[in-house]
Every structure is written in C-alpha cells, then in structure tokens.
Design a protein around this motif. Structure first.
Motif, mmCIF file in Angstrom:
data_model
loop_
_atom_site.group_PDB
_atom_site.id
_atom_site.type_symbol
_atom_site.label_atom_id
_atom_site.label_comp_id
_atom_site.label_asym_id
_atom_site.label_seq_id
_atom_site.Cartn_x
_atom_site.Cartn_y
_atom_site.Cartn_z
ATOM 1 N N GLN A 60 -38.766 63.359 37.589
ATOM 2 C CA GLN A 60 -37.787 63.729 38.616
ATOM 3 C C GLN A 60 -37.910 65.194 38.992
ATOM 4 O OE1 GLN A 60 -33.974 62.601 37.075
ATOM 5 N NE2 GLN A 60 -34.287 60.422 37.500
ATOM 6 N N ARG A 61 -38.146 66.060 38.015
ATOM 7 C CA ARG A 61 -38.312 67.487 38.315
ATOM 8 C C ARG A 61 -39.576 67.724 39.140
ATOM 9 N NH1 ARG A 61 -36.793 68.023 32.863
ATOM 10 N NH2 ARG A 61 -38.921 68.561 32.267
ATOM 11 N N LEU A 62 -40.651 67.002 38.835
ATOM 12 C CA LEU A 62 -41.883 67.158 39.614
ATOM 13 C C LEU A 62 -41.675 66.717 41.056
ATOM 14 C CD1 LEU A 62 -44.610 65.988 37.085
ATOM 15 C CD2 LEU A 62 -44.271 68.284 37.992
ATOM 16 N N LYS A 63 -40.974 65.592 41.259
ATOM 17 C CA LYS A 63 -40.703 65.112 42.614
ATOM 18 C C LYS A 63 -39.845 66.113 43.376
ATOM 19 C CE LYS A 63 -40.983 60.147 41.828
ATOM 20 N NZ LYS A 63 -40.204 58.897 41.791
ATOM 21 N N GLN A 64 -38.845 66.676 42.707
ATOM 22 C CA GLN A 64 -37.980 67.648 43.353
ATOM 23 C C GLN A 64 -38.758 68.912 43.712
ATOM 24 O OE1 GLN A 64 -34.681 68.951 41.013
ATOM 25 N NE2 GLN A 64 -33.658 69.912 42.737
ATOM 26 N N ALA A 65 -39.621 69.373 42.832
ATOM 27 C CA ALA A 65 -40.425 70.562 43.106
ATOM 28 C C ALA A 65 -41.384 70.308 44.265
ATOM 29 C CB ALA A 65 -41.197 70.980 41.859
ATOM 30 N N ALA A 66 -41.965 69.112 44.318
ATOM 31 C CA ALA A 66 -42.881 68.789 45.414
ATOM 32 C C ALA A 66 -42.122 68.719 46.732
ATOM 33 C CB ALA A 66 -43.586 67.465 45.138
ATOM 34 N N ALA A 67 -40.912 68.174 46.727
ATOM 35 C CA ALA A 67 -40.116 68.090 47.953
ATOM 36 C C ALA A 67 -39.704 69.478 48.423
ATOM 37 C CB ALA A 67 -38.879 67.232 47.715
ATOM 38 N N GLU A 68 -39.415 70.385 47.504
ATOM 39 C CA GLU A 68 -39.021 71.743 47.887
ATOM 40 C C GLU A 68 -40.185 72.552 48.428
ATOM 41 O OE1 GLU A 68 -37.215 73.380 44.431
ATOM 42 O OE2 GLU A 68 -35.380 72.205 44.662
ATOM 43 N N GLU A 69 -41.401 72.217 48.038
ATOM 44 C CA GLU A 69 -42.576 72.964 48.495
ATOM 45 C C GLU A 69 -43.035 72.522 49.873
ATOM 46 O OE1 GLU A 69 -45.609 72.635 45.563
ATOM 47 O OE2 GLU A 69 -44.508 73.775 44.075
ATOM 48 N N ARG A 70 -42.630 71.340 50.317
ATOM 49 C CA ARG A 70 -43.046 70.864 51.631
ATOM 50 C C ARG A 70 -42.403 71.720 52.723
ATOM 51 N NH1 ARG A 70 -41.378 64.932 50.900
ATOM 52 N NH2 ARG A 70 -42.499 64.501 49.006
ATOM 53 N N PRO A 71 -43.201 72.121 53.726
ATOM 54 C CA PRO A 71 -42.624 72.947 54.803
ATOM 55 C C PRO A 71 -41.662 72.117 55.655
ATOM 56 C CG PRO A 71 -44.912 72.410 55.262
ATOM 57 C CD PRO A 71 -44.609 71.900 53.894
ATOM 58 N N GLY A 72 -40.584 72.755 56.066
ATOM 59 C CA GLY A 72 -39.618 72.100 56.960
ATOM 60 C C GLY A 72 -38.556 71.314 56.220
ATOM 61 N N THR A 73 -38.619 71.218 54.904
ATOM 62 C CA THR A 73 -37.613 70.475 54.157
ATOM 63 C C THR A 73 -36.699 71.396 53.374
ATOM 64 O OG1 THR A 73 -39.085 70.157 52.288
ATOM 65 C CG2 THR A 73 -39.034 68.404 53.947
ATOM 66 N N GLN A 74 -36.810 72.707 53.596
ATOM 67 C CA GLN A 74 -35.967 73.667 52.880
ATOM 68 C C GLN A 74 -34.532 73.547 53.398
ATOM 69 O OE1 GLN A 74 -36.844 76.035 50.568
ATOM 70 N NE2 GLN A 74 -38.986 75.459 50.455
ATOM 71 N N THR A 75 -33.593 73.634 52.503
ATOM 72 C CA THR A 75 -32.178 73.622 52.912
ATOM 73 C C THR A 75 -31.634 75.018 52.812
ATOM 74 O OG1 THR A 75 -31.476 73.109 50.660
ATOM 75 C CG2 THR A 75 -31.833 71.243 52.146
ATOM 76 N N ALA A 76 -30.728 75.352 53.712
ATOM 77 C CA ALA A 76 -30.133 76.693 53.695
ATOM 78 C C ALA A 76 -29.121 76.761 52.562
ATOM 79 C CB ALA A 76 -29.453 76.977 55.047
ATOM 80 N N GLY A 77 -29.145 77.843 51.792
ATOM 81 C CA GLY A 77 -28.246 77.911 50.660
ATOM 82 C C GLY A 77 -27.473 79.092 50.623
#
Length: 78
Positions: free
Chosen positions: A61-78
C-alpha cells in the motif's frame, strides 16, 4: 493433560474445538510426543513474522501511494 494408566493413554483437555466438536483428545504416549514436538522449529529456522507497518500488505500500500504521488498532475494541494 491427564495420563490414564489403566489404558496407557494421555487425555489432553482444552477449550471446545468447533472442528471436532469436543474439548479433549486421546493420544498414545508416542502420538502425544509427536503432536507437541511438531511445533518445534528446525535449527536456524527464521521465525520472524511481520504484521502491521512491516507486513507485506502495508508495504504494498505504501508503494502504491508513493507511486501515485510521484505521477505528474495527481498532486493535491495541502
């Protein structure tokens, strides 16, 4: 555990087992020794079990989350 000297058996009592629907098991002495020693691990056998943060599921799950965060355009504003 109760040895029955008259029959030469060992009666092992425990909580109710739903699989065999009783709370005891009758063994011969040799069968009893075999049953309890089968749980002793071989020499140098690794017994580490991972759970929680270190389990395979959580690492995946951590690997999937890290891969999703590295994809361009999928960053969420925090």
């Amino acid at each position: 555990m109760h040895p029955d000297l008259a029959t030469g058996t060992i009666i092992y009592r425990s909580g109710m087992n739903p699989k065999i629907r009783r709370n005891f098991e009758v063994f011969t002495p040799c069968d009893f020794i075999a049953a309890i020693t089968q749980h002793i691990p071989d020499k140098n056998f690794q017994l580490v079990r991972y759970y929680g943060w270190y389990s395979n599921k959580m690492r995946g799950q951590r690997l999937k989350q890290a891969a999703a965060e590295e994809r361009p355009g999928t960053q969420t504003a925090g």
